[in-house]
Scaffold this motif. Structure first.
Motif, PDB file in Angstrom:
ATOM      1  N   GLN A   1      51.703  50.421  44.579  1.00  0.00           N
ATOM      2  CA  GLN A   1      50.991  50.083  46.010  1.00  0.00           C
ATOM      3  C   GLN A   1      49.713  49.493  45.709  1.00  0.00           C
ATOM      4  OE1 GLN A   1      53.014  53.341  48.948  1.00  0.00           O
ATOM      5  NE2 GLN A   1      51.034  53.634  47.916  1.00  0.00           N
ATOM      6  N   GLY A   2      49.407  48.813  44.563  1.00  0.00           N
ATOM      7  CA  GLY A   2      48.039  48.265  44.355  1.00  0.00           C
ATOM      8  C   GLY A   2      48.120  47.628  43.042  1.00  0.00           C
ATOM      9  N   ALA A   3      47.323  46.533  42.883  1.00  0.00           N
ATOM     10  CA  ALA A   3      47.397  45.744  41.687  1.00  0.00           C
ATOM     11  C   ALA A   3      46.066  44.762  41.581  1.00  0.00           C
ATOM     12  CB  ALA A   3      48.586  45.002  41.419  1.00  0.00           C
ATOM     13  N   SER A   4      45.742  44.601  40.385  1.00  0.00           N
ATOM     14  CA  SER A   4      44.795  43.649  40.066  1.00  0.00           C
ATOM     15  C   SER A   4      44.700  43.031  38.863  1.00  0.00           C
ATOM     16  CB  SER A   4      43.201  44.594  40.377  1.00  0.00           C
ATOM     17  OG  SER A   4      42.285  43.455  40.232  1.00  0.00           O
ATOM     18  N   TRP A   5      44.877  41.744  38.880  1.00  0.00           N
ATOM     19  CA  TRP A   5      44.765  41.046  37.634  1.00  0.00           C
ATOM     20  C   TRP A   5      43.482  40.865  37.081  1.00  0.00           C
ATOM     21  CZ3 TRP A   5      49.366  38.804  35.725  1.00  0.00           C
ATOM     22  CH2 TRP A   5      50.365  38.847  36.653  1.00  0.00           C
ATOM     23  N   GLY A   6      43.423  40.746  35.501  1.00  0.00           N
ATOM     24  CA  GLY A   6      42.141  40.854  35.025  1.00  0.00           C
ATOM     25  C   GLY A   6      42.309  40.651  33.296  1.00  0.00           C
TER      26      GLY A   6
ATOM     27  N   ARG B   1      28.608  34.560  33.816  1.00  0.00           N
ATOM     28  CA  ARG B   1      28.784  35.255  32.621  1.00  0.00           C
ATOM     29  C   ARG B   1      30.243  35.225  32.438  1.00  0.00           C
ATOM     30  NH1 ARG B   1      27.081  40.917  29.893  1.00  0.00           N
ATOM     31  NH2 ARG B   1      28.824  41.007  28.491  1.00  0.00           N
ATOM     32  N   TRP B   2      31.121  34.517  31.545  1.00  0.00           N
ATOM     33  CA  TRP B   2      32.454  34.265  31.519  1.00  0.00           C
ATOM     34  C   TRP B   2      32.996  35.410  31.134  1.00  0.00           C
ATOM     35  CZ3 TRP B   2      34.121  29.849  33.424  1.00  0.00           C
ATOM     36  CH2 TRP B   2      33.291  28.456  33.460  1.00  0.00           C
ATOM     37  N   PRO B   3      34.269  35.950  31.308  1.00  0.00           N
ATOM     38  CA  PRO B   3      34.969  37.037  30.732  1.00  0.00           C
ATOM     39  C   PRO B   3      34.904  37.167  29.234  1.00  0.00           C
ATOM     40  CG  PRO B   3      36.446  35.824  32.066  1.00  0.00           C
ATOM     41  CD  PRO B   3      35.353  35.022  32.007  1.00  0.00           C
ATOM     42  N   THR B   4      34.673  36.291  28.473  1.00  0.00           N
ATOM     43  CA  THR B   4      34.271  36.259  26.949  1.00  0.00           C
ATOM     44  C   THR B   4      33.032  36.582  26.603  1.00  0.00           C
ATOM     45  OG1 THR B   4      33.969  33.897  26.787  1.00  0.00           O
ATOM     46  CG2 THR B   4      36.227  34.442  26.462  1.00  0.00           C
ATOM     47  N   GLY B   5      32.155  36.691  27.612  1.00  0.00           N
ATOM     48  CA  GLY B   5      30.749  37.088  27.358  1.00  0.00           C
ATOM     49  C   GLY B   5      30.068  36.207  27.055  1.00  0.00           C
ATOM     50  N   PHE B   6      30.196  34.909  27.234  1.00  0.00           N
ATOM     51  CA  PHE B   6      29.410  33.581  27.011  1.00  0.00           C
ATOM     52  C   PHE B   6      28.766  33.447  28.407  1.00  0.00           C
ATOM     53  CE2 PHE B   6      29.074  28.932  27.734  1.00  0.00           C
ATOM     54  CZ  PHE B   6      28.092  28.638  26.816  1.00  0.00           C
TER      55      PHE B   6
ATOM     56  N   ALA C   1      42.694  30.848  33.063  1.00  0.00           N
ATOM     57  CA  ALA C   1      42.100  29.705  33.277  1.00  0.00           C
ATOM     58  C   ALA C   1      41.006  29.801  34.631  1.00  0.00           C
ATOM     59  CB  ALA C   1      42.981  28.602  33.557  1.00  0.00           C
ATOM     60  N   ALA C   2      41.482  30.707  35.710  1.00  0.00           N
ATOM     61  CA  ALA C   2      40.387  30.689  36.790  1.00  0.00           C
ATOM     62  C   ALA C   2      38.995  31.698  36.379  1.00  0.00           C
ATOM     63  CB  ALA C   2      41.238  31.440  37.825  1.00  0.00           C
ATOM     64  N   ALA C   3      39.226  32.026  35.183  1.00  0.00           N
ATOM     65  CA  ALA C   3      37.891  33.193  34.671  1.00  0.00           C
ATOM     66  C   ALA C   3      37.957  34.373  35.530  1.00  0.00           C
ATOM     67  CB  ALA C   3      36.785  32.163  34.730  1.00  0.00           C
ATOM     68  N   ILE C   4      38.840  34.695  35.760  1.00  0.00           N
ATOM     69  CA  ILE C   4      39.056  36.190  36.799  1.00  0.00           C
ATOM     70  C   ILE C   4      38.285  37.364  36.002  1.00  0.00           C
ATOM     71  CG2 ILE C   4      40.500  38.071  37.554  1.00  0.00           C
ATOM     72  CD1 ILE C   4      42.585  35.925  37.890  1.00  0.00           C
ATOM     73  N   GLY C   5      37.440  37.901  36.525  1.00  0.00           N
ATOM     74  CA  GLY C   5      36.441  38.926  35.917  1.00  0.00           C
ATOM     75  C   GLY C   5      35.272  38.337  35.740  1.00  0.00           C
ATOM     76  N   ALA C   6      35.001  36.906  35.770  1.00  0.00           N
ATOM     77  CA  ALA C   6      33.441  36.616  35.517  1.00  0.00           C
ATOM     78  C   ALA C   6      32.486  36.743  36.562  1.00  0.00           C
ATOM     79  CB  ALA C   6      33.747  34.931  35.347  1.00  0.00           C
TER      80      ALA C   6
ATOM     81  N   GLN D   1      31.742  38.447  41.737  1.00  0.00           N
ATOM     82  CA  GLN D   1      32.685  38.690  40.768  1.00  0.00           C
ATOM     83  C   GLN D   1      33.838  37.979  41.248  1.00  0.00           C
ATOM     84  OE1 GLN D   1      32.671  42.293  38.584  1.00  0.00           O
ATOM     85  NE2 GLN D   1      33.545  41.162  36.881  1.00  0.00           N
ATOM     86  N   VAL D   2      34.584  36.963  40.258  1.00  0.00           N
ATOM     87  CA  VAL D   2      35.938  36.422  40.432  1.00  0.00           C
ATOM     88  C   VAL D   2      36.965  37.694  40.494  1.00  0.00           C
ATOM     89  CG1 VAL D   2      37.591  34.724  39.933  1.00  0.00           C
ATOM     90  CG2 VAL D   2      35.232  34.270  39.567  1.00  0.00           C
ATOM     91  N   THR D   3      37.693  37.790  41.667  1.00  0.00           N
ATOM     92  CA  THR D   3      38.823  38.949  41.631  1.00  0.00           C
ATOM     93  C   THR D   3      40.060  38.370  41.991  1.00  0.00           C
ATOM     94  OG1 THR D   3      38.219  39.453  43.749  1.00  0.00           O
ATOM     95  CG2 THR D   3      36.795  40.500  42.206  1.00  0.00           C
ATOM     96  N   ALA D   4      41.066  39.137  41.575  1.00  0.00           N
ATOM     97  CA  ALA D   4      42.553  38.824  41.941  1.00  0.00           C
ATOM     98  C   ALA D   4      43.126  39.962  42.454  1.00  0.00           C
ATOM     99  CB  ALA D   4      43.277  38.037  40.692  1.00  0.00           C
ATOM    100  N   GLY D   5      42.890  40.472  43.482  1.00  0.00           N
ATOM    101  CA  GLY D   5      43.474  41.825  43.873  1.00  0.00           C
ATOM    102  C   GLY D   5      42.499  42.803  44.376  1.00  0.00           C
TER     103      GLY D   5
END
Length: 668
Positions: A140-145, A457-462, A406-411, A425-429
């Motif tokens: 009933q709920g989800a989030s990509w990251g 701030r990219w998901p990798t920390g850069f 590629a969309a840097a989800i979590g950045a 913050q870039v989110t997906a859900g």
């Protein structure tokens, strides 16, 4: 252009004090109805990469084929399924690294599934073999990251009875259940949203729980990501573990202090376990705890309000994030952030009421004008409210990261105006089984004509820092190349729609306006409407020109849809409109050869035979046993052939290849 014929007059006769107005887009959705029994979620994402957000809700996937015109392709051959009757919603992300966002569908009765997006033309069921298995659970709920920060996308799923799951991306579109006991509980998970609430560089997850019968199963959770593959539920110590009946969850830095805050939409519970339906706004104090400011901020609402869907965005572009709240059995609310820690409901003054039986909301800049619009889905018909352009400035940012995320989800993206930070913050859900803002971030900038610095701030920390960035533009930022201009797609030209084709076919399209400035290549994608085997698709990559000839003989007969994707080494851009054709095999029709007209004399003959023919032909003399005694080539007109070695007897003179036709001759 066509927009003028679509829009009705502005409903608000007297604009509210904020100056905010919306216009209802008439006829935006070309088919109506939900297609399912339950409709709680809605999502906005550009599924065909044409630069315009599309709209999904259970039972419908609307592709924006023209400005604010949406065509439903769900439950057609292009998208077979989902076929459940209790589909709650779905969230989009590029799960396989091809930039086209795939869809995770949250379905109670037949198990949630992932559908792979094939160039925006077709959606194929992928979860039956990619390792994401919710067949025995109720999502009933989800989030990509990128929860483990390894460069690819994982999927966090909240489950109806607390069996929450984290599916770890193994690469190449393969996943496994990480089996994390720390995210399991006996609560009924509803809305799920991820954010880096403690700003330690990894994604944490908040889950709203809802149980009408047992308050213990209705306690919200805040799962803190420990950065080592484990999570800890810190909801109680963080002061956000209320036991109301929670539905939608959105993160928003409403007070602009760089710490993401939590908004939760709740519904009332009546009877022995009665609970209030007031909403919650938790202010992040930056020390791992939150403060309940719901009443003081003016977002709590009434005790009998039924909050279900919610979205956060800066609708009036004044630099402060607002909240859209979709209630059931009570009016919707557009909570305008006053910038002083309080909100005011401005929806009554917009003239858009009544909004009935609509609890699914997704917001995005659907007409790509820099102002966030509101999409509502309901069983009785969808509605789109277009945000009217004002004088405030704005900026949107879409990111391109290396690797499969590629969309840097979590950045996180922070726009600095003097000493004032605007945090996104870039989110997906988020929301309630929903998704907002099309995998990008949006800033309202008020009177500012530029951003002093943009810190990513990219998901990798850069970290990327861009200085003095002009306002009022849709930015594309690459982790390796900085601000870039995406390729401009051309128009599909040949073959014509509905053409019947066979053999070698020439496909032709126009070049984008910047084709001479960038190293452009093209991909031709052709997919069957019915056949999902290898004979139902063809993809030709690395085309340097604006046309290509391909042999389609190996494709199965039937209806096909095709498009061309423009690529510049970083970004992919789909054509604005796909086209169709029908592949046919022309059956060979058995035809009799043209009858050869011969005059032959004398008959009976001795050594020589005179012939007059109406065309050149190969003749053969056949004896009574069927054996060819001799053959020769006769020209057009008169000729003579010498047959001294033919013995006396009865023969058939015929054209080779016509065994049933001929002339009886007697050799003396």
């Amino acid at each position: 252009m066509r927009l003028l014929t679509l829009l009705l007059a502005v409903f608000a006769a007297v604009p509210p004090a904020s100056g905010q107005t919306f216009t209802a887009a008439a006829g935006a959705f070309q088919s109506e109805g939900s297609g399912t029994q339950i409709l709680f979620g809605a999502s906005a994402a550009d599924v065909n990469l044409d630069g315009r957000p599309d709209f999904y809700h259970p039972g419908r996937l609307y592709i924006q084929t023209d400005s604010l015109l949406f065509e439903d392709v769900l439950q057609t051959a292009r998208f077979e399924g989902p076929d459940g009757t209790e589909v709650f919603g779905g969230v989009f992300a590029d799960a396989d690294g091809d930039q086209f966002p795939d869809l995770y569908v949250e379905d109670l009765d037949v198990g949630s599934r992932v559908f792979r997006n094939r160039y925006g033309l077709r959606w194929d069921l992928a979860s039956q073999n990619n390792g994401i298995d919710m067949s025995a659970a109720q999502s009933q709920g989800a989030s990509w990251g990128d929860y483990d920060q390894d460069g690819d996308l994982d999927l966090f799923v909240g489950e109806e009875f607390g069996s929450n799951k984290l599916f770890e991306n193994l690469g190449g579109g393969r996943y496994r259940d990480a089996g994390l006991a720390a995210i399991l509980n006996d609560r009924k998970s509803y809305g799920v949203a991820a954010a880096d609430f403690d700003r330690d560089g990894d994604l944490d997850v908040y889950i709203a729980a809802c149980s009408q019968g047992d308050p213990a199963q209705s306690v919200n959770s805040l799962f803190r990501n420990e950065g080592d593959g484990t999570f800890v539920d810190v909801g109680s110590e963080a002061m956000v573990a209320d036991s109301l009946a929670g539905w939608a969850v959105v993160w928003t830095d409403f007070d602009r202090d760089l710490w993401p805050d939590i908004f939760v939409a709740n519904m009332p519970i009546y009877g022995p376990n009665a609970r209030t339906g007031v909403n919650k706004l938790y202010r992040n104090l930056g020390d791992g705890t939150f403060e309940d400011v719901s009443e003081a901020a003016g977002v709590a609402g009434g005790e009998d309000d039924w909050g279900f869907g919610a979205s956060a965005a800066d609708f009036d572009n004044d630099g402060w994030e607002d909240i859209y709240l979709a209630n059931d059995f009570s009016p919707h609310r557009l909570l305008r952030n006053q910038g002083d820690g309080t909100f005011t409901d401005i929806l009554p003054g917009l003239g858009l009421l009544p909004i009935d039986a609509t609890i699914a909301v997704a917001v995005s800049d659907f007409n790509v004008d820099g102002w966030v619009d509101v999409g509502l889905a309901s069983r009785t018909g969808n509605r789109l409210f277009v945000n009217d352009v004002g004088s405030s400035h704005w900026m949107t940012v879409r990111l391109m990261a290396e690797g499969e995320n590629a969309a840097a989800i979590g950045a996180t993206v922070v726009a600095w105006l003097d000493a004032t930070p605007l945090y996104r913050q870039v989110t997906a859900g988020d929301g309630m089984t929903s998704q907002n803002l099309d995998l990008s971030v949006h800033f309202g900038l008020g009177e500012a004509t530029q951003v002093d610095s943009l810190v990513i701030r990219w998901p990798t920390g850069f970290t990327t820092r861009l200085l003095d960035v002009r306002a009022d533009q849709h930015l594309r930022v690459s982790g390796s190349a900085g601000i870039t201009n995406p390729p401009v797609a051309g128009s599909l030209l040949l073959p014509a729609d509905e053409a019947e084709l066979e053999g070698t076919v020439r496909f032709e399209w126009s070049a984008g306006s910047d084709a001479d400035l960038d190293p452009i290549s093209y991909t031709l994608a052709i997919f069957s409407h019915e056949d999902r085997s290898l004979t139902g698709e063809m993809v030709v990559e690395g085309i340097s020109g604006t046309s290509v000839e391909v042999d389609i003989s190996g494709l199965t007969d039937g209806d096909f849809v095709w498009t061309v994707v423009t690529e510049d080494g970083l970004w992919r851009r789909g054509a604005l409109k796909s086209r169709n054709f029908r592949k046919v095999t022309v059956s060979a029709v058995a035809t009799l050869p043209e009858i050869l007209r011969l005059d032959v004399f004398p008959n009976p003959f001795h050594d020589n035979l005179s012939i007059r023919s109406d065309r050149p032909a190969t003749l053969e003399l056949v004896d009574v046993t069927g054996r060819t005694v001799t053959s020769w080539r006769t020209p057009f007109g008169a000729s003579t052939v010498s047959l001294p070695d033919v013995v006396s007897g009865v023969y058939l003179l015929r054209e080779r290849g016509s065994p049933s036709r001929g002339r009886l001759l007697v050799r003396q």
